[in-house]
Design a protein around this motif. Structure first.
Motif, PDB file in Angstrom:
ATOM      1  N   ILE A  87       0.321   6.078  -1.367  1.00 24.00           N
ATOM      2  CA  ILE A  87       1.632   6.509  -0.863  1.00 24.00           C
ATOM      3  C   ILE A  87       1.946   5.805   0.459  1.00 24.00           C
ATOM      4  O   ILE A  87       3.059   5.301   0.652  1.00 24.00           O
ATOM      5  N   LEU A  88       0.986   5.758   1.362  1.00 26.52           N
ATOM      6  CA  LEU A  88       1.207   5.098   2.656  1.00 26.52           C
ATOM      7  C   LEU A  88       1.517   3.611   2.473  1.00 26.52           C
ATOM      8  O   LEU A  88       2.404   3.058   3.132  1.00 26.52           O
ATOM      9  N   PHE A  89       0.806   2.960   1.577  1.00 23.12           N
ATOM     10  CA  PHE A  89       1.042   1.550   1.263  1.00 23.12           C
ATOM     11  C   PHE A  89       2.465   1.374   0.725  1.00 23.12           C
ATOM     12  O   PHE A  89       3.197   0.466   1.143  1.00 23.12           O
ATOM     13  N   ALA A  90       2.877   2.265  -0.179  1.00 24.34           N
ATOM     14  CA  ALA A  90       4.219   2.191  -0.767  1.00 24.34           C
ATOM     15  C   ALA A  90       5.305   2.474   0.277  1.00 24.34           C
ATOM     16  O   ALA A  90       6.353   1.812   0.286  1.00 24.34           O
ATOM     17  N   VAL A  91       5.071   3.435   1.155  1.00 20.71           N
ATOM     18  CA  VAL A  91       6.051   3.759   2.204  1.00 20.71           C
ATOM     19  C   VAL A  91       6.269   2.539   3.101  1.00 20.71           C
ATOM     20  O   VAL A  91       7.409   2.171   3.410  1.00 20.71           O
ATOM     21  N   SER A  92       5.183   1.903   3.505  1.00 21.97           N
ATOM     22  CA  SER A  92       5.311   0.698   4.322  1.00 21.97           C
ATOM     23  C   SER A  92       6.062  -0.386   3.553  1.00 21.97           C
ATOM     24  O   SER A  92       6.956  -1.041   4.102  1.00 21.97           O
ATOM     25  N   GLY A  93       5.727  -0.561   2.301  1.00 23.26           N
ATOM     26  CA  GLY A  93       6.402  -1.560   1.473  1.00 23.26           C
ATOM     27  C   GLY A  93       7.887  -1.314   1.344  1.00 23.26           C
ATOM     28  O   GLY A  93       8.693  -2.250   1.379  1.00 23.26           O
ATOM     29  N   MET A  94       8.274  -0.044   1.220  1.00 24.91           N
ATOM     30  CA  MET A  94       9.702   0.280   1.127  1.00 24.91           C
ATOM     31  C   MET A  94      10.436  -0.066   2.425  1.00 24.91           C
ATOM     32  O   MET A  94      11.578  -0.519   2.401  1.00 24.91           O
ATOM     33  N   MET A  95       9.762   0.162   3.555  1.00 28.04           N
ATOM     34  CA  MET A  95      10.376  -0.205   4.837  1.00 28.04           C
ATOM     35  C   MET A  95      10.548  -1.715   4.936  1.00 28.04           C
ATOM     36  O   MET A  95      11.570  -2.210   5.413  1.00 28.04           O
ATOM     37  N   TRP A  96       9.546  -2.441   4.479  1.00 29.49           N
ATOM     38  CA  TRP A  96       9.650  -3.903   4.499  1.00 29.49           C
ATOM     39  C   TRP A  96      10.778  -4.370   3.586  1.00 29.49           C
ATOM     40  O   TRP A  96      11.608  -5.187   3.996  1.00 29.49           O
ATOM     41  N   LEU A  97      10.793  -3.857   2.376  1.00 27.10           N
ATOM     42  CA  LEU A  97      11.820  -4.301   1.420  1.00 27.10           C
ATOM     43  C   LEU A  97      13.224  -3.878   1.829  1.00 27.10           C
ATOM     44  O   LEU A  97      14.174  -4.655   1.707  1.00 27.10           O
TER      45      LEU A  97
END
Length: 153
Positions: A87-97
């Protein structure tokens, strides 16, 4: 095979988190010069390094992590630390994208316009501040993911 996947996962984390932190550091120092040629050169370096090292880091993290879990028959959603890490990895990825990549694209386009030494527009500085703030915010979940993955609680 588990050790190979685990190695790839750890190398991916080092490449990914190392790139996002050192890129922000060098971009901030370059921006502080306020020299259009230096800022434009640094922005180009940020764009290239993010494309290469962030993508490589993400791929290695995912291939290594999921590969290790599959080889060991570890359920991907069977423990808090695995779920939290994903989840943390995905949250960071969403911020990047959603935020950082569009800001970076705008900055790269603007930098091409002042690479010859012409004045840096205010819009670039606004985007640069937002990129730095959101970059720090997006790095926090990555560091938190490392914490939960190492502690395994």
């Amino acid at each position: 095979m588990y050790d190979v996947f685990k190695f790839l996962h750890v190398v991916g984390v080092v490449v990914l988190v190392g790139n996002v932190t050192i890129t922000a550091f060098w971009k901030a120092f370059s921006d502080m010069t306020r020299d259009p040629k230096i800022v434009a050169h640094a922005q180009r370096g940020v764009t290239v390094s993010d494309f290469i090292f962030t993508v490589i880091g993400i791929v290695l993290v995912m291939v290594g992590g999921y590969g290790a879990a599959l080889v060991r028959d570890v359920p991907l959603f069977g423990s808090f630390w695995l779920v939290a890490g994903q989840i943390l990895f995905a949250v960071s990825g969403m911020m990047w994208l959603g935020v950082l990549i569009p800001l970076q694209i705008r900055q790269a386009r603007a930098a091409r316009g002042f690479a010859d030494g012409s004045p840096i527009p205010d819009s670039y500085w606004r985007d640069a501040r937002r990129w730095l703030v959101w970059g720090i915010v997006a790095t926090v979940p990555l560091v938190a993911a490392i914490f939960v993955m190492v502690i395994k609680f």
